[in-house]
Design a protein around this motif. Sequence first.
Motif, PDB file in Angstrom:
ATOM      1  N   SER A  68      30.380   8.610  40.456  1.00 35.78           N
ATOM      2  CA  SER A  68      31.748   9.090  40.610  1.00 35.78           C
ATOM      3  C   SER A  68      32.483   8.943  39.280  1.00 35.78           C
ATOM      4  O   SER A  68      32.483   7.872  38.694  1.00 35.78           O
ATOM      5  CB  SER A  68      32.461   8.264  41.683  1.00 35.78           C
ATOM      6  OG  SER A  68      33.790   8.707  41.772  1.00 35.78           O
TER       7      SER A  68
ATOM      8  N   ASP B 269      37.051  13.814  38.550  1.00 27.97           N
ATOM      9  CA  ASP B 269      37.743  13.080  39.608  1.00 27.97           C
ATOM     10  C   ASP B 269      39.088  12.668  39.014  1.00 27.97           C
ATOM     11  O   ASP B 269      39.154  11.783  38.160  1.00 27.97           O
ATOM     12  CB  ASP B 269      36.939  11.844  40.032  1.00 27.97           C
ATOM     13  CG  ASP B 269      37.628  11.085  41.156  1.00 27.97           C
ATOM     14  OD1 ASP B 269      38.833  11.344  41.399  1.00 27.97           O
ATOM     15  OD2 ASP B 269      36.979  10.232  41.776  1.00 27.97           O
TER      16      ASP B 269
ATOM     17  N   GLU C 153      37.473  16.865  42.007  1.00 28.28           N
ATOM     18  CA  GLU C 153      38.014  16.041  43.087  1.00 28.28           C
ATOM     19  C   GLU C 153      39.464  15.700  42.736  1.00 28.28           C
ATOM     20  O   GLU C 153      39.774  15.492  41.581  1.00 28.28           O
ATOM     21  CB  GLU C 153      37.209  14.738  43.235  1.00 28.28           C
ATOM     22  CG  GLU C 153      35.746  14.985  43.560  1.00 28.28           C
ATOM     23  CD  GLU C 153      34.980  13.687  43.826  1.00 28.28           C
ATOM     24  OE1 GLU C 153      35.541  12.753  44.423  1.00 28.28           O
ATOM     25  OE2 GLU C 153      33.804  13.621  43.419  1.00 28.28           O
TER      26      GLU C 153
ATOM     27  N   THR D  83      32.443  13.238  46.554  1.00 33.69           N
ATOM     28  CA  THR D  83      31.422  12.919  45.545  1.00 33.69           C
ATOM     29  C   THR D  83      30.025  13.211  46.085  1.00 33.69           C
ATOM     30  O   THR D  83      29.161  13.716  45.356  1.00 33.69           O
ATOM     31  CB  THR D  83      31.556  11.442  45.093  1.00 33.69           C
ATOM     32  OG1 THR D  83      32.864  11.272  44.532  1.00 33.69           O
ATOM     33  CG2 THR D  83      30.512  11.074  44.056  1.00 33.69           C
TER      34      THR D  83
END
Length: 156
Positions: free
Chosen positions: A61, A81, A109, A43
């Motif tokens: 995030s 993410d 991510e 992040t």
Amino acid sequence: MSSDYKVSLPNEASMTAFGHAIAHASGGSGVIFLLGDLGMGKTTLSRGVLQGMGHKGSVKSPTYTLVEPYDVGEQRIYHFDLYRLSDPEELEYLGIRDYFDEAALCLVEWPNRGEGMLPVADMLLNIELDGYGRTVQWTPQTEKGQKMADRLVKAI
Ligand SMILES: Nc1ncnc2c1ncn2[C@@H]1O[C@H](COP(=O)(O)OP(=O)(O)O)[C@@H](O)[C@H]1O
Ligand SMILES: [Mg+2]
């Protein structure tokens, strides 16, 4: 394609600065996967990329939202993410195909959680622990990624 691109980043500030370099090397579009365990700095690096693209606000995030969109001028950036994704199929409901637009920059991510539903990344960024700091290795996977990787080498 060479995968022998690596940099040592001793603290958060150098991680962010490397993110700026990635932003410039990207040319503003492409798909970048960020690999590495929890707490490795994915992040932080994404924040650096977003700031390098010209984003002025905060970068949170997207752990719970799965994806956070950013508009910087004409530029569209998506920060994913996928840690909390339980099944890659869930990405279908998220309208995943619309995100991976040619003109957008996509930072992902935990891409392994979306396996089978994501396009091939132009570049992989692999973050590992190195004492108190981190090393980041970058691996191009497409022609576009190779160009990014070469520009990145010149920038550091
Ligand atoms: N190059 C670095 N060296 C040392 N600490 C770092 C570095 N990059 C990031 N960190 C720290 O690692 C911690 C976790 O970062 P974060 O970006 O949230 O990781 P992740 O998204 O991979 O879980 C933060 O406290 C951040 O300051
Ligand atoms: Mg994270």
